[in-house]
Design a protein around this motif. Structure first.
Motif, PDB file in Angstrom:
ATOM      1  N   CYS A   1       0.853  -1.187   0.000  1.00 28.49           N
ATOM      2  CA  CYS A   1       0.000   0.000   0.000  1.00 28.49           C
ATOM      3  C   CYS A   1       0.891   1.240   0.000  1.00 28.49           C
ATOM      4  O   CYS A   1       1.744   1.401   0.872  1.00 28.49           O
ATOM      5  CB  CYS A   1      -0.907  -0.024   1.235  1.00 28.49           C
ATOM      6  N   ALA A   2       0.704   2.098  -1.009  1.00 26.37           N
ATOM      7  CA  ALA A   2       1.535   3.296  -1.140  1.00 26.37           C
ATOM      8  C   ALA A   2       0.878   4.466  -0.420  1.00 26.37           C
ATOM      9  O   ALA A   2      -0.295   4.775  -0.666  1.00 26.37           O
ATOM     10  CB  ALA A   2       1.726   3.626  -2.615  1.00 26.37           C
ATOM     11  N   VAL A   3       1.617   5.104   0.484  1.00 25.62           N
ATOM     12  CA  VAL A   3       1.047   6.210   1.263  1.00 25.62           C
ATOM     13  C   VAL A   3       1.892   7.482   1.149  1.00 25.62           C
ATOM     14  O   VAL A   3       3.111   7.438   1.151  1.00 25.62           O
ATOM     15  CB  VAL A   3       0.873   5.827   2.763  1.00 25.62           C
ATOM     16  N   ASP A   4       1.182   8.618   1.033  1.00 27.70           N
ATOM     17  CA  ASP A   4       1.882   9.902   0.903  1.00 27.70           C
ATOM     18  C   ASP A   4       1.401  10.932   1.925  1.00 27.70           C
ATOM     19  O   ASP A   4       1.673  12.117   1.786  1.00 27.70           O
ATOM     20  CB  ASP A   4       1.706  10.452  -0.523  1.00 27.70           C
TER      21      ASP A   4
ATOM     22  N   LEU B   1      -7.966  11.523 -11.298  1.00 26.91           N
ATOM     23  CA  LEU B   1      -6.916  10.577 -10.940  1.00 26.91           C
ATOM     24  C   LEU B   1      -5.584  11.316 -10.916  1.00 26.91           C
ATOM     25  O   LEU B   1      -5.268  12.062 -11.842  1.00 26.91           O
ATOM     26  CB  LEU B   1      -6.885   9.487 -12.021  1.00 26.91           C
ATOM     27  N   GLY B   2      -4.806  11.114  -9.853  1.00 26.29           N
ATOM     28  CA  GLY B   2      -3.496  11.746  -9.798  1.00 26.29           C
ATOM     29  C   GLY B   2      -2.527  11.048 -10.734  1.00 26.29           C
ATOM     30  O   GLY B   2      -2.795   9.941 -11.201  1.00 26.29           O
ATOM     31  N   SER B   3      -1.401  11.690 -10.988  1.00 22.73           N
ATOM     32  CA  SER B   3      -0.468  11.121 -11.964  1.00 22.73           C
ATOM     33  C   SER B   3       0.210   9.855 -11.438  1.00 22.73           C
ATOM     34  O   SER B   3       0.505   8.936 -12.201  1.00 22.73           O
ATOM     35  CB  SER B   3       0.575  12.151 -12.368  1.00 22.73           C
ATOM     36  N   VAL B   4       0.425   9.797 -10.119  1.00 17.99           N
ATOM     37  CA  VAL B   4       1.061   8.593  -9.572  1.00 17.99           C
ATOM     38  C   VAL B   4       0.110   7.397  -9.709  1.00 17.99           C
ATOM     39  O   VAL B   4       0.497   6.333 -10.200  1.00 17.99           O
ATOM     40  CB  VAL B   4       1.493   8.799  -8.094  1.00 17.99           C
ATOM     41  N   SER B   5      -1.159   7.597  -9.327  1.00 20.19           N
ATOM     42  CA  SER B   5      -2.087   6.460  -9.447  1.00 20.19           C
ATOM     43  C   SER B   5      -2.258   6.042 -10.893  1.00 20.19           C
ATOM     44  O   SER B   5      -2.327   4.849 -11.208  1.00 20.19           O
ATOM     45  CB  SER B   5      -3.447   6.737  -8.797  1.00 20.19           C
ATOM     46  N   HIS B   6      -2.298   7.027 -11.777  1.00 20.08           N
ATOM     47  CA  HIS B   6      -2.446   6.726 -13.196  1.00 20.08           C
ATOM     48  C   HIS B   6      -1.256   5.901 -13.710  1.00 20.08           C
ATOM     49  O   HIS B   6      -1.422   4.852 -14.319  1.00 20.08           O
ATOM     50  CB  HIS B   6      -2.552   8.040 -13.972  1.00 20.08           C
TER      51      HIS B   6
ATOM     52  N   LEU C   1      -3.553   1.979  -3.706  1.00 21.63           N
ATOM     53  CA  LEU C   1      -3.203   3.390  -3.547  1.00 21.63           C
ATOM     54  C   LEU C   1      -4.431   4.271  -3.683  1.00 21.63           C
ATOM     55  O   LEU C   1      -5.484   3.795  -4.113  1.00 21.63           O
ATOM     56  CB  LEU C   1      -2.102   3.828  -4.516  1.00 21.63           C
ATOM     57  N   GLY C   2      -4.290   5.526  -3.306  1.00 23.12           N
ATOM     58  CA  GLY C   2      -5.408   6.457  -3.389  1.00 23.12           C
ATOM     59  C   GLY C   2      -5.590   6.962  -4.812  1.00 23.12           C
ATOM     60  O   GLY C   2      -4.648   6.977  -5.597  1.00 23.12           O
ATOM     61  N   GLY C   3      -6.805   7.392  -5.120  1.00 18.11           N
ATOM     62  CA  GLY C   3      -7.084   7.939  -6.452  1.00 18.11           C
ATOM     63  C   GLY C   3      -6.457   9.309  -6.619  1.00 18.11           C
ATOM     64  O   GLY C   3      -6.116   9.736  -7.727  1.00 18.11           O
ATOM     65  N   ARG C   4      -6.317  10.037  -5.538  1.00 17.91           N
ATOM     66  CA  ARG C   4      -5.653  11.331  -5.538  1.00 17.91           C
ATOM     67  C   ARG C   4      -4.684  11.358  -4.368  1.00 17.91           C
ATOM     68  O   ARG C   4      -4.736  10.497  -3.492  1.00 17.91           O
ATOM     69  CB  ARG C   4      -6.674  12.474  -5.352  1.00 17.91           C
ATOM     70  N   GLY C   5      -3.830  12.367  -4.354  1.00 17.66           N
ATOM     71  CA  GLY C   5      -2.846  12.446  -3.278  1.00 17.66           C
ATOM     72  C   GLY C   5      -2.803  13.830  -2.678  1.00 17.66           C
ATOM     73  O   GLY C   5      -3.839  14.449  -2.422  1.00 17.66           O
ATOM     74  N   LEU C   6      -1.606  14.340  -2.500  1.00 19.92           N
ATOM     75  CA  LEU C   6      -1.435  15.654  -1.885  1.00 19.92           C
ATOM     76  C   LEU C   6      -1.589  16.794  -2.891  1.00 19.92           C
ATOM     77  O   LEU C   6      -1.730  17.944  -2.523  1.00 19.92           O
ATOM     78  CB  LEU C   6      -0.052  15.747  -1.237  1.00 19.92           C
ATOM     79  N   GLY C   7      -1.534  16.461  -4.175  1.00 24.62           N
ATOM     80  CA  GLY C   7      -1.689  17.489  -5.216  1.00 24.62           C
ATOM     81  C   GLY C   7      -3.107  18.024  -5.179  1.00 24.62           C
ATOM     82  O   GLY C   7      -4.017  17.379  -4.685  1.00 24.62           O
ATOM     83  N   ASP C   8      -3.293  19.260  -5.689  1.00 26.62           N
ATOM     84  CA  ASP C   8      -4.650  19.810  -5.609  1.00 26.62           C
ATOM     85  C   ASP C   8      -5.093  20.416  -6.944  1.00 26.62           C
ATOM     86  O   ASP C   8      -5.617  21.515  -7.003  1.00 26.62           O
ATOM     87  CB  ASP C   8      -4.761  20.829  -4.474  1.00 26.62           C
TER      88      ASP C   8
ATOM     89  N   THR D   1       6.338   4.451   1.433  1.00 30.67           N
ATOM     90  CA  THR D   1       6.277   5.866   1.100  1.00 30.67           C
ATOM     91  C   THR D   1       7.560   6.231   0.364  1.00 30.67           C
ATOM     92  O   THR D   1       8.639   5.744   0.689  1.00 30.67           O
ATOM     93  CB  THR D   1       6.020   6.764   2.342  1.00 30.67           C
ATOM     94  N   VAL D   2       7.416   7.033  -0.676  1.00 29.89           N
ATOM     95  CA  VAL D   2       8.575   7.405  -1.485  1.00 29.89           C
ATOM     96  C   VAL D   2       8.895   8.871  -1.248  1.00 29.89           C
ATOM     97  O   VAL D   2       8.039   9.741  -1.456  1.00 29.89           O
ATOM     98  CB  VAL D   2       8.308   7.157  -2.991  1.00 29.89           C
ATOM     99  N   THR D   3      10.098   9.137  -0.782  1.00 24.05           N
ATOM    100  CA  THR D   3      10.501  10.523  -0.539  1.00 24.05           C
ATOM    101  C   THR D   3      11.349  11.008  -1.702  1.00 24.05           C
ATOM    102  O   THR D   3      11.928  10.209  -2.439  1.00 24.05           O
ATOM    103  CB  THR D   3      11.324  10.657   0.761  1.00 24.05           C
TER     104      THR D   3
HETATM  105  N1  LIG Z   1       5.494   9.804  -2.789  1.00 26.45           N
HETATM  106  C1  LIG Z   1       4.580   8.844  -2.669  1.00 26.45           C
HETATM  107  N2  LIG Z   1       4.867   7.727  -1.948  1.00 26.45           N
HETATM  108  C2  LIG Z   1       3.955   6.741  -1.814  1.00 26.45           C
HETATM  109  N3  LIG Z   1       2.729   6.784  -2.369  1.00 26.45           N
HETATM  110  C3  LIG Z   1       2.395   7.865  -3.103  1.00 26.45           C
HETATM  111  C4  LIG Z   1       3.288   8.944  -3.298  1.00 26.45           C
HETATM  112  N4  LIG Z   1       2.671   9.879  -4.070  1.00 26.45           N
HETATM  113  C5  LIG Z   1       1.447   9.390  -4.341  1.00 26.45           C
HETATM  114  N5  LIG Z   1       1.268   8.181  -3.761  1.00 26.45           N
HETATM  115  C6  LIG Z   1       0.076   7.316  -3.826  1.00 26.45           C
HETATM  116  O1  LIG Z   1      -0.651   7.622  -4.993  1.00 26.45           O
HETATM  117  C7  LIG Z   1      -1.942   8.113  -4.657  1.00 26.45           C
HETATM  118  C8  LIG Z   1      -2.331   9.182  -5.674  1.00 26.45           C
HETATM  119  O2  LIG Z   1      -1.465  10.283  -5.556  1.00 26.45           O
HETATM  120  P1  LIG Z   1      -1.086  11.213  -6.795  1.00 26.45           P
HETATM  121  O3  LIG Z   1      -1.245  10.423  -8.051  1.00 26.45           O
HETATM  122  O4  LIG Z   1       0.228  11.809  -6.496  1.00 26.45           O
HETATM  123  O5  LIG Z   1      -2.255  12.299  -6.778  1.00 26.45           O
HETATM  124  P2  LIG Z   1      -2.124  13.899  -6.783  1.00 26.45           P
HETATM  125  O6  LIG Z   1      -1.757  14.266  -8.167  1.00 26.45           O
HETATM  126  O7  LIG Z   1      -3.497  14.360  -6.358  1.00 26.45           O
HETATM  127  O8  LIG Z   1      -1.053  14.241  -5.791  1.00 26.45           O
HETATM  128  C9  LIG Z   1      -1.844   8.579  -3.208  1.00 26.45           C
HETATM  129  O9  LIG Z   1      -3.102   8.542  -2.529  1.00 26.45           O
HETATM  130  C10 LIG Z   1      -0.876   7.550  -2.638  1.00 26.45           C
HETATM  131  O10 LIG Z   1      -1.566   6.327  -2.385  1.00 26.45           O
END
Ligand SMILES: Nc1ncnc2c1ncn2[C@@H]1O[C@H](COP(=O)(O)OP(=O)(O)O)[C@@H](O)[C@H]1O
Ligand SMILES: [Mg+2]
Length: 147
Positions: free
Chosen positions: A7-10, A128-133, A115-122, A37-39
């Motif tokens: 499970c990927a968490v941000d 859909l966020g770019s990471v999930s995509h 993973l989440g559909g969106r993350g910290l980006g707004d 989590t990826v820093t």
């Molecule tokens: N740096 C990260 N490390 C781990 N998981 C991440 C990271 N960035 C995003 N994710 C995962 O991808 C999901 C979608 O985030 P992301 O695609 O970055 O959306 P946004 O564009 O809204 O930030 C998050 O809810 C989290 O599960």
């Protein structure tokens, strides 16, 4: 059923929902659960500077980022504990988030990425966020995007 869940968490609310679903699923099917989590490599961005000033933090940005990372993983660990997962594994990696999540899942033999559909980006209007995509298109195993 799934045996090895990553499970990927941000630190976002979406990721927290993903952590809840992954934890419930892992508890139910007895799967191994890893939170990842990826820093980013350290760079003193304006956001980090503002955060440091607001929290009266001094020291190197790496230290501050480590604190943030720790908080993100603590939150996930607490979520797993609430859901009855006995031992969740915590992982921190540095690099490009999507590529790092996919290669970690492959190397650790995961059969499900959550993973989440969106993350910290707004960016408003994006579903859909770019990471999930990227993760769902690059991953070789099943991917669950929590909305
Ligand atoms: N740096 C990260 N490390 C781990 N998981 C991440 C990271 N960035 C995003 N994710 C995962 O991808 C999901 C979608 O985030 P992301 O695609 O970055 O959306 P946004 O564009 O809204 O930030 C998050 O809810 C989290 O599960
Ligand atoms: Mg993001």
């Amino acid at each position: 059923m799934f045996k090895n869940i990553v499970c990927a968490v941000d630190g976002s609310q979406h990721a927290l929902r993903a952590a809840e679903l992954a934890s419930e699923l892992a508890a139910k099917v007895g799967a191994k659960l890893t939170f990842l989590t990826v820093t980013k490599p350290v760079k003193l961005t304006e956001d980090v500077k503002r955060y440091m000033a607001a929290e009266h933090l001094t020291g190197s940005p790496q230290y501050v980022l480590d604190e943030l990372t720790e908080r993100i993983l603590d939150e996930a660990k607490e979520c797993a504990r609430r859901c009855g997962v006995e031992k969740a594994v915590m992982e921190v990696k540095t690099g490009n988030p999507a590529r790092t999540i996919v290669s970690f899942a492959e190397n650790s033999g995961a059969d499900l990425i959550v993973l989440g559909g969106r993350g910290l980006g707004d960016i408003e209007g994006m579903f859909l966020g770019s990471v999930s995509h990227k993760v769902s298109s690059m991953a070789k195993c099943t991917c669950m995007t929590v909305k």
